[in-house]
Design a protein around this motif. Structure first.
Motif, mmCIF file in Angstrom:
data_model
loop_
_atom_site.group_PDB
_atom_site.id
_atom_site.type_symbol
_atom_site.label_atom_id
_atom_site.label_comp_id
_atom_site.label_asym_id
_atom_site.label_seq_id
_atom_site.Cartn_x
_atom_site.Cartn_y
_atom_site.Cartn_z
ATOM 1 N N GLU A 122 0.861 -1.169 0.000
ATOM 2 C CA GLU A 122 0.000 0.000 0.000
ATOM 3 C C GLU A 122 0.903 1.227 0.000
ATOM 4 O O GLU A 122 1.863 1.294 0.769
ATOM 5 C CB GLU A 122 -0.899 0.003 1.233
ATOM 6 N N THR A 129 -0.490 -5.217 0.603
ATOM 7 C CA THR A 129 -1.948 -5.275 0.506
ATOM 8 C C THR A 129 -2.417 -5.857 -0.818
ATOM 9 O O THR A 129 -3.566 -6.254 -0.928
ATOM 10 C CB THR A 129 -2.578 -3.879 0.668
ATOM 11 N N ILE A 143 11.618 -18.067 -9.889
ATOM 12 C CA ILE A 143 11.992 -18.494 -11.244
ATOM 13 C C ILE A 143 13.444 -18.109 -11.532
ATOM 14 O O ILE A 143 14.248 -18.906 -11.999
ATOM 15 C CB ILE A 143 11.061 -17.861 -12.289
ATOM 16 N N TYR A 168 -3.029 -9.863 9.970
ATOM 17 C CA TYR A 168 -3.677 -10.296 8.732
ATOM 18 C C TYR A 168 -2.664 -10.506 7.624
ATOM 19 O O TYR A 168 -2.691 -11.492 6.888
ATOM 20 C CB TYR A 168 -4.714 -9.263 8.311
ATOM 21 N N CYS A 180 0.888 -22.075 -1.610
ATOM 22 C CA CYS A 180 1.188 -21.885 -3.028
ATOM 23 C C CYS A 180 2.551 -22.452 -3.389
ATOM 24 O O CYS A 180 2.704 -23.086 -4.424
ATOM 25 C CB CYS A 180 1.120 -20.414 -3.361
ATOM 26 N N ARG B 26 5.589 -19.168 -14.465
ATOM 27 C CA ARG B 26 5.104 -19.137 -13.086
ATOM 28 C C ARG B 26 4.069 -20.215 -12.849
ATOM 29 O O ARG B 26 3.904 -20.692 -11.729
ATOM 30 C CB ARG B 26 4.564 -17.758 -12.738
ATOM 31 N N ARG B 28 4.254 -23.186 -13.636
ATOM 32 C CA ARG B 28 4.888 -24.476 -13.335
ATOM 33 C C ARG B 28 5.253 -24.624 -11.876
ATOM 34 O O ARG B 28 5.126 -25.701 -11.303
ATOM 35 C CB ARG B 28 6.151 -24.644 -14.198
ATOM 36 N N ILE B 29 5.727 -23.535 -11.250
ATOM 37 C CA ILE B 29 6.253 -23.711 -9.894
ATOM 38 C C ILE B 29 5.176 -23.543 -8.829
ATOM 39 O O ILE B 29 5.398 -23.819 -7.674
ATOM 40 C CB ILE B 29 7.407 -22.717 -9.618
ATOM 41 N N ARG B 30 4.022 -23.115 -9.232
ATOM 42 C CA ARG B 30 2.977 -22.870 -8.235
ATOM 43 C C ARG B 30 2.133 -24.114 -8.029
ATOM 44 O O ARG B 30 2.032 -24.986 -8.890
ATOM 45 C CB ARG B 30 2.077 -21.728 -8.689
ATOM 46 N N ASN B 31 1.527 -24.154 -6.853
ATOM 47 C CA ASN B 31 0.601 -25.227 -6.562
ATOM 48 C C ASN B 31 -0.716 -24.914 -7.266
ATOM 49 O O ASN B 31 -1.376 -23.931 -6.969
ATOM 50 C CB ASN B 31 0.405 -25.301 -5.043
ATOM 51 N N ARG B 32 -1.066 -25.805 -8.222
ATOM 52 C CA ARG B 32 -2.216 -25.472 -9.052
ATOM 53 C C ARG B 32 -3.537 -25.632 -8.318
ATOM 54 O O ARG B 32 -4.558 -25.090 -8.719
ATOM 55 C CB ARG B 32 -2.227 -26.368 -10.285
ATOM 56 N N TRP B 34 -4.164 -24.565 -5.439
ATOM 57 C CA TRP B 34 -4.421 -23.504 -4.456
ATOM 58 C C TRP B 34 -5.170 -22.347 -5.095
ATOM 59 O O TRP B 34 -4.712 -21.736 -6.053
ATOM 60 C CB TRP B 34 -3.104 -23.005 -3.872
ATOM 61 N N PRO B 36 -6.610 -18.848 -3.967
ATOM 62 C CA PRO B 36 -6.758 -17.888 -2.875
ATOM 63 C C PRO B 36 -8.123 -17.219 -2.906
ATOM 64 O O PRO B 36 -8.787 -17.206 -3.932
ATOM 65 C CB PRO B 36 -5.652 -16.869 -3.160
ATOM 66 N N ARG B 39 -11.240 -12.098 -2.063
ATOM 67 C CA ARG B 39 -11.270 -10.824 -1.341
ATOM 68 C C ARG B 39 -10.137 -10.693 -0.338
ATOM 69 O O ARG B 39 -10.313 -10.184 0.747
ATOM 70 C CB ARG B 39 -12.616 -10.684 -0.633
ATOM 71 N N ARG B 40 -9.001 -11.236 -0.698
ATOM 72 C CA ARG B 40 -7.918 -11.167 0.277
ATOM 73 C C ARG B 40 -7.183 -9.838 0.246
ATOM 74 O O ARG B 40 -6.454 -9.520 1.171
ATOM 75 C CB ARG B 40 -6.933 -12.302 0.033
ATOM 76 N N ASN B 41 -7.340 -9.057 -0.843
ATOM 77 C CA ASN B 41 -6.651 -7.771 -0.893
ATOM 78 C C ASN B 41 -7.429 -6.720 -0.119
ATOM 79 O O ASN B 41 -8.431 -6.196 -0.585
ATOM 80 C CB ASN B 41 -6.500 -7.307 -2.343
ATOM 81 N N LYS B 42 -6.965 -6.434 1.076
ATOM 82 C CA LYS B 42 -7.618 -5.401 1.877
ATOM 83 C C LYS B 42 -6.605 -4.309 2.118
ATOM 84 O O LYS B 42 -5.422 -4.578 2.272
ATOM 85 C CB LYS B 42 -8.044 -5.978 3.227
ATOM 86 N N ASN B 43 -7.085 -3.073 2.172
ATOM 87 C CA ASN B 43 -6.124 -2.023 2.474
ATOM 88 C C ASN B 43 -5.901 -1.920 3.980
ATOM 89 O O ASN B 43 -6.634 -2.516 4.778
ATOM 90 C CB ASN B 43 -6.536 -0.687 1.856
#
Lengths: 766, 192
Positions: A122, A129, A143, A168, A180, B26, B28-32, B34, B36, B39-43
């Protein structure tokens, strides 16, 4: 306490004066505006990952998750392998119909990618954020560090987080790391403490001023005192924004494009901490040394409009052509005049012939016929025509020959009939008399005007003579009079300027009066209409004064001949006189000299030590950094300058050291004031901090301020060193394993001496 | 688009873009598996207000507990609207609630004690923010236009200025610019 020294804080600025000729000429320091920080393709470095494969649990990814730069490498590295800004540009390319993701410096590749840049943090805080961007940045880092197998990164991760990170955001980071990337374990620590550890600190006050905030953490015997730490919401990003704001206000019509990436460069390269802000500031725009030491010019790209230069032969040709056409016109005019003359002469010939015929005509009837044929009433009319033609011909001949008009001859005309009473004249005589009277009044009027002119000339001469007399006999009065006149002119100029400015302002008194007049004009007079379709006439214009209203409502000052002469010109002539005769009036006092650019503080502020040419595109695309160079970094000591309602760095430090610890601890903290973070790289930061602290803490305490060996990278190096050098028991005590995450929840974490303390149950428990 | 022959420069730039694009790698290396939360982006403001609300609710339940606090009898408090039969019927209910509440309070208090004993109030993102300056010497005034020391304030625009020349500039600022200058100093007060 006694006052030991007295010093004026606000001193008057010394007016700049142009450098004397014998001084060495200085040249302005011009720097080019930097471009976007695109670094081209970064090849991955997979050998570290392969190297760590044998000891996959012992070697860790170390990521200093900074809000300006994410630094990443392996725990056995000496320095981070990759440093990227935490930004990502992701969009769908319509042309090729595929999703694109550009991370870090790659996001500056072109205008399209730049337009899509999002920041993980942010703005103005050190809290993540935007987790999609954060994942993108981590993807990029992994990578580039060589992760290529499916099913996770397979190495522990050591990561930094801000002081008092929010529960959070730690939970989200845990989820990303474990879900992930399937990290086997994650360790969090505070960047400034890692940096302090890397610089072998044990007890001291850690001051970490970085991109988004400035943290102060007292550390005693390796243990941070969480209760006493403090955050000042000022860091490099705020400084950049402040500078951008100041420059936009300084050059409101700047044609170039200023962006925050350039501001970063300016803050980093040209700003420095002033050792004695108020004293240095009050002399910052003084002439001496302005160009050599203080003013920095940034040149933005521009295109100079060059008027096509004409060659000499071309110029000659053009002049020739002009002369040629002029000559042609003259010739034509002369020919036309000649034609006219010939025609007139022919006419005269004809009328003279007619007159001869008339005189020689045998009968009255014949005479009458001749006259009637040419529509003449009588002989006199014919004679008049002939006379007139004669006059005209003479005139045009004279003109052709360049002889002067014999205007005077007219004045010697006699008007004999005027003295003869009417009774003695016949009808023709009365008519002639009337004609003569008319002519006479014209001549008289001309004479009167001439006399008037003569009188005026005499009056002016007399005035000049009196003035001279006064100057010679009563010099003081004369000078006083001239000075009053000069003051009047000055105030007149000022008034005019004010009026001109007010014209643009709708709220000014003048504009409001004008609107009132217009409204009155529109609504004037009775509204009723006469029956029968007759137009209503408000009699506007019947009185000559009515038209004056257009003068009052005109926005442009009337420029007709009635307008008196330019007060500036009058002032100049007056000042020339004063300069000549008044010994007290010097060149410096003239209006022009007073308004000269060399006297102008604003000019020095905006345009440095050189005259400004508004025509030059080059100069229009320049910005001058002068006062900003110390004004922007000063905010950390005086946050009020930028409107941050917090105490300055020294005051916070004093509050922590003197207010919350016992004397022994005070000495321990002050003996090692440790400065780290990118925002402390300013020249003179430690010296200034030491000075400021010296002023507020007890004189018996020793103060030692030191800077981290590398304020930017030491947090990463400290984290890497901590992981590779400390015992596994110590590491394990600080690490959250994937099993623990799965068992104890996403907000579970461990306290250790380099990390955050456990947040209260309320915000961490769930 | 495929019809138009691409410019050589365009082509090389497109190649560069393809090279630095990490979209394919990207994955390839991520857990497919998963996914998220959307609404996880909160200020920061949202996060802080949420945690504070949580904190407040805990504190409230804490205040309403403890040995000295009288236990609110939910059944009897309803007054005359309820019949005595109902009251006698619900005698058992408060006991369960009371027990549950006591237990949670006990845990909370214990947690709080453990946290509070060594250090005092907990350290949070909000409370480590340093306080405004109380030192009178720190309210120095600087010219809003040039940044130089300033002794005067224009009563009309409230801008501070260095000398009479700067005052001339202050008085000829176009509309709205004075407010921007004030905003840069954080002194532009907008009443809503």
């Amino acid at each position: 306490m006694t006052i030991k020294s007295v010093r004026t804080l606000v001193t008057n600025r010394q007016l700049p004066s142009p450098p004397a000729d014998d001084l060495r000429p200085s040249s302005p320091r011009v720097c080019d505006a930097p471009d976007y920080p695109f670094k081209g393709w970064q090849p991955p470095q997979p050998e570290g990952y392969r190297q760590s494969a044998a000891t996959s649990i012992e070697t860790a990814f170390v990521i200093d998750n900074g809000s300006s730069t994410v630094k990443a490498g392996f725990s056995f590295d000496k320095a981070p392998r990759f440093m990227v800004p935490p930004i990502m540009a992701r969009y769908r390319d319509r042309k090729n119909n595929k999703a694109c993701t550009f991370v870090g410096h790659d996001a500056y590749a072109d205008a399209t990618t730049r337009g899509q840049i999002r920041n993980a943090f942010e703005p103005g805080t050190s809290i993540v954020t935007n987790w999609d961007v954060m994942e993108g940045v981590l993807d990029y880092v992994f990578i580039k560090l060589g992760v290529d197998e499916e099913g996770g990164i397979g190495r522990p991760v050591v990561m930094t987080e801000p002081m008092a990170n929010l529960g959070y955001s730690r939970r989200m980071m845990n989820e990303v790391m474990f879900e992930c990337y399937s990290a086997p374990s994650v360790t969090y620590g505070i960047d400034s403490l890692f940096s302090y550890r890397h610089n072998r600190g044990a007890s001291g006050l850690v001051i970490s001023s970085s991109h988004t905030a400035t943290h102060l953490v007292p550390v005693l015997a390796g243990k941070p005192l969480y209760q006493s730490c403090a955050r000042l919401n000022w860091g490099g990003s705020q400084a950049q924004e402040f500078l951008l704001k100041l420059l936009r206000l300084k050059y409101p019509t700047f044609p170039g494009k200023m962006n925050i990436e350039q501001m970063e460069e300016y803050v980093r390269r040209y700003c420095y901490i002033s050792q004695d802000y108020d004293v240095e500031l009050s002399h910052y725009l003084d002439w001496s040394g302005l160009e050599e030491e203080r003013d920095i010019i940034i040149q933005y790209p521009y295109t100079e409009h060059i008027a096509p230069e004409k060659s000499t032969e071309e110029l000659v040709r053009i002049a020739e052509r002009k002369k040629e056409s002029g000559r042609r016109l003259q010739e034509q005019a002369a020919k036309m005049r000649l034609d006219k003359l010939i025609k007139k002469e022919q006419e005269m010939e004809y009328y003279k012939q007619l007159h001869m015929n008339y005189v020689n005509a045998p009968t009255k009837k014949e005479q009458r016929r001749l006259l009637d044929a040419d529509d003449f009433k009588d002989e006199a009319a014919l004679e008049r025509v002939i006379r007139e033609l004669e006059k005209k011909i003479r005139k045009s001949r004279n003109k052709d020959l360049g002889a002067a008009d014999e205007e005077e001859g007219m004045e010697q005309q006699t008007f004999p009939l005027l003295d003869v009473p009417d009774e003695e004249l016949d009808e023709q005589g009365i008519k002639d008399k009337r004609h003569q009277r008319l002519l006479k009044s014209g001549v008289e009027a001309r004479l009167r005007a001439k006399a008037e002119k003569e009188r005026e000339r005499a009056r002016v001469a007399e005035e000049e003579r009196l003035d001279l007399e006064k100057r010679e006999n009563n010099f003081d009065d004369w000078v006083a009079g001239r000075r009053v006149a000069r003051d009047n002119l000055l105030s007149k100029i000022k008034d005019r300027e004010r009026l001109k400015q007010d014209a643009g302002n709708r709220k000014s008194l003048a504009s409001q009066m004008r609107m009132k007049t217009l409204a009155n004009l529109a609504s004037d007079g009775p509204k009723r209409k006469r029956r029968g379709g007759g137009e209503y006439d408000d009699d506007f214009g019947a009185n000559d004064e009515d038209w004056g209203v257009y003068r009052t409502v005109a926005t442009e000052p009337a420029s007709d001949e009635e307008e008196e002469e330019d007060p500036a010109a009058a002032l100049r002539s007056l000042e020339a006189e004063l300069l000549r005769y008044d010994p007290d009036f010097t060149e410096k006092e003239t209006f022009d000299a007073q308004n000269d650019w060399t006297k102008s503080l604003i000019h020095a502020f905006l345009r440095g030590a050189r005259p400004f040419d508004p025509e030059s595109q080059k100069e229009a695309h320049q910005i001058h950094l002068n006062v900003e160079r110390i004004r922007v970094p000063e905010v950390i000591f005086q946050p009020g300058i930028a409107g941050v309602d917090q105490a300055g760095l020294a005051e916070i430090a004093e509050g922590i050291v003197m207010g919350r610890t016992n004397p022994a601890e005070q000495q321990a903290l002050l003996r090692d004031v440790f400065v780290t973070g990118g925002n402390t790289l300013f020249k003179g930061f430690e010296d200034r901090l030491r000075r400021e602290l010296r002023g507020v803490v007890d004189a018996s305490l020793m103060i030692n301020v030191r800077r981290a060996s590398d304020p930017v990278l030491d947090a990463w190096k400290g984290a890497a060193g901590w992981w590779s050098k400390s015992a596994s028991s110590e590491r394990n005590a600080a690490t959250i394993t994937k099993d623990e995450y799965l068992e104890k929840g996403s907000e579970y974490f461990r306290e250790h001496s380099l990390g955050n303390s456990i947040a209260p149950a309320a915000s961490s428990g769930s | 688009m495929a019809l138009s022959t691409p410019q050589p420069s365009d082509d090389s730039h497109q190649q560069l873009l393809d090279q630095i694009d990490i979209t394919a790698q990207r994955e390839r290396i991520r857990n497919r598996n998963w996914k998220p939360s959307q609404r996880r982006n909160k200020n920061v403001k949202q996060i802080i207000s949420e945690s504070q609300r949580k904190e407040a609710s805990v504190l409230a339940s804490q205040n309403g507990s403890g040995a000295s606090t009288p236990f609110p009898a939910t059944g009897t408090n309803t007054g005359g609207a309820m019949t005595p039969v109902n009251t006698s019927g619900s005698t058992k209910q408060p006991n369960i609630a009371q027990a549950a509440q006591n237990l949670s309070t006990l845990v909370l208090e214990k947690n709080l004690q453990r946290n509070a004993l060594p250090v005092g109030p907990a350290v949070t993102y909000t409370n480590i923010e340093s306080a405004p300056s109380l030192h009178p010497a720190h309210s120095k005034h600087y010219c809003d236009i040039t940044g130089l020391p300033s002794r005067y304030t224009d009563p009309k625009s409230r801008l501070r200025y260095h000398d009479k020349e700067v005052f001339g500039v202050v008085r000829t600022l176009p509309q709205g610019v004075a407010e921007n200058y004030l905003a840069a100093r954080g002194a532009h007060v907008v009443l809503k």
